[in-house]
Scaffold this motif. Structure first.
Motif, PDB file in Angstrom:
ATOM      1  N   GLU A 119     -18.057  38.848  19.693  1.00  0.00           N
ATOM      2  CA  GLU A 119     -16.815  38.349  20.280  1.00  0.00           C
ATOM      3  C   GLU A 119     -15.773  38.401  19.185  1.00  0.00           C
ATOM      4  N   THR A 121     -13.444  36.678  17.948  1.00  0.00           N
ATOM      5  CA  THR A 121     -13.163  35.566  17.032  1.00  0.00           C
ATOM      6  C   THR A 121     -14.367  35.172  16.190  1.00  0.00           C
ATOM      7  N   ARG A 156     -19.904  26.913  20.382  1.00  0.00           N
ATOM      8  CA  ARG A 156     -18.620  27.327  20.960  1.00  0.00           C
ATOM      9  C   ARG A 156     -18.736  27.385  22.480  1.00  0.00           C
ATOM     10  N   ASP A 158     -16.738  27.130  24.815  1.00  0.00           N
ATOM     11  CA  ASP A 158     -15.635  27.785  25.505  1.00  0.00           C
ATOM     12  C   ASP A 158     -15.656  29.300  25.354  1.00  0.00           C
ATOM     13  N   LEU A 159     -16.629  29.834  24.596  1.00  0.00           N
ATOM     14  CA  LEU A 159     -16.625  31.246  24.229  1.00  0.00           C
ATOM     15  C   LEU A 159     -17.453  32.073  25.202  1.00  0.00           C
TER      16      LEU A 159
END
Length: 290
Positions: A119, A121, A156, A158-159
């Motif tokens: 991903e 980020t 994470r 939200d990822l």
């Protein structure tokens, strides 16, 4: 420093005091009795530098064009696709979005494999459990796949991952950090040094001009590093300096030809025994729209 003649009528002698000259030279400051001799020295240094540059720079390295379709930070798998397109070796593997795809890739490249969460980020994946090493068979792959996604969901929530990069687990070798940057003031530049755990333990990095396309100075820098503080480590004794220099050379040619690239960070580059090559294990590439 140039010694200028003093004005007439002064009581101080026209020639510089010898002890001052000696002190200047002990500090590494060149001394010239006249401006003419100073300019002659500068001319000689300039000619010598040009001659050395011709020796270090061979025929320009020709790379296939790899147009950038995006700006910003690239995911690791996208960055490695870009590196592979310009001839920089990367581990065999591919992106999997399902466990079934991961199994197909693992069967194709052979176990053991490594799983890496993907991903844009996630630049420090291992810090949150985004890397699963030494996956030895299909059963371990299923366990590792679930563990990888559970780790990311916990750290994470939200990822949403693009998937997992499934790559061949590499053998042990010398780890280097290799970077490239299009600096707004200095132009294209390269950074080379010991990577992995040695990056902080030794702290030996060098800045190199990216335009030295012949690669001779890159090989010389690596050869010097090989005789440096890590000389006593037995597995550093005979690494493939030629392959590492070629990788650095290609990265230098690429950063010079692509002004849209802001920065490339390859850490580590794994260099194997002499004759067995070098490979980019991780890649962070940041580009911009120009």
């Amino acid at each position: 420093m140039v010694c200028a003649a003093l004005d007439e009528g002064t009581e101080i002698p026209r020639e510089c005091i010898r002890e001052y000259i000696e002190e200047l030279r002990s500090l590494g400051v060149p001394f010239f009795p006249t401006s003419e001799r100073a300019f002659r020295a500068l001319s000689a240094v300039t000619k010598f530098a040009a001659k050395q540059a011709r020796k270090l720079t061979g025929a320009p390295l020709s790379l296939p064009r790899s147009p950038l379709s995006m700006s910003g930070t690239m995911t690791e798998y996208r960055g490695k696709e870009l590196l592979a397109s310009i001839g920089i070796p990367v581990p065999a593997g591919g992106l999997a979005t399902t466990l079934q795809e991961a199994g197909e890739i693992a069967e194709r490249i052979g176990f053991p494999v490594v799983l890496k969460a993907q991903e844009v980020t996630l630049t420090h994946k291992s810090d949150i459990g985004g890397v699963i090493l030494n996956v030895k068979d299909m059963d371990a792959l299923a366990i590792g796949w679930k563990q990888l996604y559970d780790n990311i969901a916990r750290a994470r929530p939200d990822l949403a991952l693009d998937g997992a990069l499934v790559e061949k687990m590499g053998a042990r070798g010398l780890e280097l950090i290799v970077g490239a940057k299009n600096d707004k003031d200095w132009g294209p530049a390269l950074l080379v040094g010991f990577g992995g755990v040695l990056a902080e333990a030794i702290g030996d990095v060098r800045l190199l001009p990216a335009r030295s396309s012949g690669g001779s100075n890159h090989g010389r820098a690596l050869s010097t590093e090989k005789r440096g503080p890590a000389q006593g480590l037995p597995w550093i004794a005979a690494v493939d300096v030629k392959a590492a220099a070629e990788l650095i050379n290609r990265l230098g040619a690429f950063i010079c030809s692509e002004p849209a690239i802001q920065e490339i960070d390859i850490n580590p580059v794994l260099v194997y025994a002499d004759g067995h090559g070098a490979v980019a294990l991780d890649a962070l590439i940041i580009s911009k729209t120009i």
